[in-house]
Design an enzyme around this catalytic site. Structure first.
Site, short mmCIF file in Angstrom:
data_model
loop_
_atom_site.label_atom_id
_atom_site.label_comp_id
_atom_site.label_asym_id
_atom_site.label_seq_id
_atom_site.Cartn_x
_atom_site.Cartn_y
_atom_site.Cartn_z
N LYS A 162 -15.03 68.16 47.44
CA LYS A 162 -15.87 67.25 48.23
C LYS A 162 -16.82 68.05 49.11
CE LYS A 162 -14.70 64.80 46.03
NZ LYS A 162 -15.45 63.81 45.25
N ASP A 225 -20.21 60.10 43.25
CA ASP A 225 -20.85 61.38 43.57
C ASP A 225 -22.36 61.28 43.47
OD1 ASP A 225 -20.23 64.45 43.89
OD2 ASP A 225 -21.80 64.29 42.37
N GLU A 229 -24.80 61.44 46.88
CA GLU A 229 -25.79 62.50 47.16
C GLU A 229 -27.21 61.93 47.17
OE1 GLU A 229 -24.51 65.08 44.06
OE2 GLU A 229 -25.90 64.30 42.56
#
Lengths: 486, 486
Positions: A162, A225, A229
């Site tokens: 992470k 993910d 981001e």
């Protein structure tokens, strides 16, 4: 998770139960035991991008420390520019496919688009009964979008730290002196051909230094993910500070002060308070009048930010974002061009000066910016929860990865240092979505109210939101040591 | 093109030969003849968005003028909000599927995402031997992306006006008094089940007022149309003026003057010069020192703008942009939300004031802005040519549609009036790509040079580019009358 070697716990996070495993240096000897039991004698790390230079050396250092006979090498193409870099980092290097043919565990850290081009060859070269591991579910997402599956005689696992590669290495090194340092991982077993496959994933996660390991699936991982981001971790935070900085300039605040009120405030005190006492702590750190400013900004920002993060999730989930990354990477490679720079503007050149004269006693904790940032975090939390992601994943991909791994990089050296130390997929996605966030801020949030405008009371869902407890639950498992970026 | 009714010519455009047909009011009687020959007695126009309120009334007026017995009605759902609007525009309205079942020609002007939801029902309701017509190849692009084809007993055609709906109506009305006014169209016959299908397409194009008709395919049309509107027609021009305006503010030019130097300059004198003497004429209108400014800006802007337009083309061509539009439209519908406003910022509120005090004797022709805009046009021209689009399509979708149909709307009432009078597909795409252009300008173009920067000499390809001749060739066929937006 299911292991006879490592202790698995069921713990409460938010309003649910999750399986976790504890890692840390105290369990390194179990790594040796697990690798022996699962017959992982030969490990090859493919690629030398963001995660490779972190996980390779971490795993190697752990193997050395526990006297494991397992061998770890970096597999690279014969003419790769990275060979010298990997050697300089003290890694043994082997030609990529020779490495794969000998490996019991293939840790595939090639950039995402590169995996699409090479996965057939990699799969074909693997030994029966060996294990293919990823630190990111991108290829799984691609295979899902084209309806393809992986040969059934190998294991497929994920160990997904992470945090960006440089953080994974930095905290591992700090952990040599201080117990409990490290970047947590989420892990997945997608295909279990040999049995005991969870042990391989757990051994890998602990060997690279994760203090705690959460359970996920690759399908959940790539969705959260990529969304995270593109959202609050990189794209949204970038867009927010660009827009607020410009807003201050347009209101006749000088550029140095504008930078202090935006980036310095966010990456300094706001990030510190968040990392210690969460979003409720951040809100409560303000006096009554500033809390009102926080609430007002939160209410104006939440709707536009939520709509954008919903859009991101839809683009990710549909496979279109994956297709875009592959196309964009191929376009860069065939043209020989590099991605455009993102720190040449007045904002970031001003930032260099401000950072060089940084005076922590002069920090401002800007309530409006804090309210906007909190709205971005909460919007992402709500989107990810609506799509069924576990609390640990939601909290890691929306809050902890930011304050523990990414924001410290922006604090030290600016936007490009944060973004461009991440994966190509993240760098491309930030360049697509960052401008959208900036624009939404400028066009929808930082504008004077108009007759007939109704600002909804989103803040009513802030106090009492389950995420505050979930964050505190996850913080129990978080690295004891903060990252030091210099 | 192939017709026994209408005269077809082969003409030189740029360095190629293309088939065109001339339209205009002088040929209206041939429309009657063609409709009789092809047995088009019943026409139904589906939808009442941007093109419907233009093409419906235009076609109706033409039929009335030539005493054609053909009947035209607007087909709408029983509870549609548009029924009253269509009636107020003097159109006969019929329930959508009743209209389709009776129609010899179905003109499908439903919004793009709506077509995806309804095309199966529409196809199923059509008579054998009837004709399905589009003004845009979006559905064709969608069917291509999922590998589906249309039943073989009907004709499929396209008549695609090179301008937004309101322009199609305005110029048709102006053309009642002045010969030669109108928005040109490109037309396509995708499936010819009955023979004489080109005649149906030609009759439709001439009936709605196109002075000249070019040949294309739906596949070429949707690629160039989506790219063009996301590129220089809407997205890029918006992004450019936003960034340049902010750049002036940051350089201590007051907001009114900044607006005059950007939007007013572009939509006023620059657009006028472009529409009269093309890009070479624009360049030559400057003195030597300003030509140098033009060249400098052109050289800095061309690369970043070209890269973005390449990316747009790739997203369009892959079907991902189509998928995005469908998802975004469905998201808006299911949430009941509207698209965010785009003209609430300082720039556009300033614009209202500046427009209200407009003094044409005080126009500035800003050479730097002209150079950037020309670079955007040329970048798009080069991308479309690289992908095999005909000169007429390239010129229409990159230059003529801008100065003849779109920019006059921005000149009259600002950005939202231009963008939000276009299709939902265009409006969504502008909101995605406009911020990307703005950002590229801010991050890559309007920044001080850095040691080691090399600005390539893109301008060397500007003088002598085939597009200048192609534009002049196309201008011969262009409406004699400029649009008047008030």
């Amino acid at each position: 998770m299911d292991s006879n070697t490592f202790p698995i716990q069921s713990v409460q996070i938010g309003d649910g139960q999750e399986s976790i495993a504890r890692g840390g240096r105290g369990l390194f000897l179990l790594v040796r035991q697990a690798l022996e039991k699962t017959k992982v004698h030969n490990i090859v790390v493919l690629g030398w991008g963001s995660q490779g230079p972190a996980q390779g050396p971490n795993f190697r250092d752990t193997l050395a420390e526990i006297g494991s006979p397992a061998r770890i090498r970096v597999g690279l193409r014969a003419k790769s520019d990275s060979i010298e870099k990997a050697k300089a980092a003290g890694m043994e290097v082997i030609e990529m496919f020779a490495g794969i043919r000998e490996a019991d565990l293939v840790i595939c850290l090639i950039n995402d688009a590169g995996q699409i081009g090479q996965y057939r060859d990699i799969l074909a070269a693997m030994k029966s009964g060996s294990t293919l591991g990823f630190s990111h579910g991108f290829l799984a997402g691609y295979l899902e979008s084209i309806g393809e599956t992986v040969r059934s005689d190998i294991n497929v696992i994920g160990v997904c730290p992470k945090g960006m590669g440089p953080s994974v290495r930095k905290l591992y090194l700090q952990g040599k002196n201080v117990g409990g340092a490290g970047i947590n991982s989420s892990i997945a077993v997608e295909q279990d051909a040999t049995g005991y496959t969870w042990d391989i994933a757990l051994a890998w996660a602990i060997a690279i230094g994760s203090p705690t390991i959460f359970e996920t699936t690759l399908g959940m991982e790539w969705r959260s993910d990529l969304t995270g981001e593109r959202g609050i971790l990189l794209g949204a935070v970038w867009g927010i500070v660009e827009a607020v900085f410009q807003h201050y300039l347009n209101n006749e605040i000088n550029k140095e002060e504008a930078f202090r009120l935006t980036v310095e405030s966010l990456t300094g005190p706001i990030n510190t308070i968040l990392s210690k006492s969460g979003m409720m702590g951040l809100y409560r750190s303000f006096d009554e009048s500033d809390q009102q400013g926080f609430r007002g900004s939160y209410n104006r920002a939440y709707g536009p930010l939520r709509a954008l993060i919903e859009e991101i999730y839809a683009e990710v989930d549909s496979g279109r974002e994956i297709g875009h990354v592959i196309a964009a990477t191929n376009r860069l490679q065939s043209s020989g061009q590099t991605m455009p720079e993102i720190d040449r503007t007045l904002m970031w050149t001003t930032g260099e000066t401000v950072r060089s004269e940084r005076d922590v006693s002069d920090y401002r904790v800007t309530p409006n910016l804090a309210g906007i940032y909190a709205a971005g975090i909460m919007a992402q939390v709500d989107v990810l929860r609506a799509h069924g992601h576990s609390w640990s994943e939601v909290v890691n991909e929306s809050i902890i990865e930011a304050f523990a791994s990414l924001i410290p990089f922006m604090h030290a050296r600016g936007i490009a240092y944060m973004v461009d130390n991440c994966s190509i997929t993240a760098r491309l996605g930030t360049r697509v979505w960052g401008p959208r966030f900036e624009h939404a801020m400028r066009q929808q949030v930082l504008v004077p109210p108009k007759n007939g405008d109704v600002v909804p009371n989103h803040f009513v869902n802030f106090v009492g939101h389950t995420v505050h407890g979930a964050l505190m639950d996850c913080m129990k498992y978080h690295s004891s040591v903060s990252i030091a970026v210099t």
